[in-house]
Design an enzyme around this catalytic site. Sequence first.
Site, PDB file in Angstrom:
ATOM      1  N   SER A  26       7.998  47.145  -9.039  1.00  0.00           N
ATOM      2  CA  SER A  26       7.855  46.088 -10.045  1.00  0.00           C
ATOM      3  C   SER A  26       8.758  44.890  -9.771  1.00  0.00           C
ATOM      4  O   SER A  26       8.613  43.857 -10.406  1.00  0.00           O
ATOM      5  CB  SER A  26       8.140  46.623 -11.451  1.00  0.00           C
ATOM      6  N   LYS A  50      15.569  44.975 -13.687  1.00  0.00           N
ATOM      7  CA  LYS A  50      14.687  43.894 -14.138  1.00  0.00           C
ATOM      8  C   LYS A  50      15.459  42.581 -14.254  1.00  0.00           C
ATOM      9  O   LYS A  50      16.692  42.551 -14.268  1.00  0.00           O
ATOM     10  CB  LYS A  50      14.100  44.213 -15.521  1.00  0.00           C
TER      11      LYS A  50
END
Length: 211
Positions: free
Chosen positions: A127, A167
Site C-alpha cells: 500500500s 502510512k
Amino acid sequence: MQSLLTQPQQRVFTWIEDFTAQHGMSPTYREIQKGLGYRSLASVQLHIETLTTKRLISHAPRKSRSLKILRPSDGIPLVGTIAAHSLVENFADQDVQHLELSCLPKLAHLSQHERSQHFALLVQGDSMIGALIDHGDLVVMRRESNPRAIRNGTIVAARQNGATTLKYLYRRGQQITLQPANPNYKPTVIDTSTEEVDIQGVYVGLLRGLV
C-alpha cells in the site's frame, strides 16, 4: 551481532544505553521502572538478570547506579514486521536482531544516543508502493519525542489498539488520517477524541534485498 533479545529485553537495554548516554551515569532500578512504565521492580530485576546472563551488562547487587554496558549496541534493531496495507499486530514478543552499521552509512556518524532512537521494520504489503516502499523492504524509523510536531504528509509507524501500520500521516483537529500511497487501498480515519493513536516512529529511509 548482538545476542538475540526479545523486544521487551531490547527495550530495557536500549533505555539503559539511552539514559547513560544522556546523563553520564547509569539509571537506578526505580528510574527504569518509572521510565518504562512497569508496575513493579520485579519485571525490571528479571530483565536486568537476563541481560547480565547474556553478558550485555554487569551490575553490583544492592549498589545504586552500578549498571555497566559491556557490549554497546552495534547497529539498528530490527524489531519486527509492519503492515503497509492495514492495521495488524506486529510488535510481538520475539527475538530482536541488529542491522550492522555498515549497511547504514548515514547513521554511522551519529552518537550512541542518536542511534538509539532508530529501529527497523520489515514491510508486509504494497500500500506504500507509491512512496517507493515495497513488500519485503526494511524501513528505518526514528522515534519522535513530540508527535504533535510531525508535519502532515510524513510517513509514520502508527499504532492503534495494539495494531500498527505504515502510512502517510495527516492531522486535522482531533482527526488523524493514515493515508496509503496506493489507490487500491482506503485511508484509515481515526477520531482521537475517542481513540488513541501512538506514533511509534517517523520514516528515515529503507534497505532493499537484505532479507
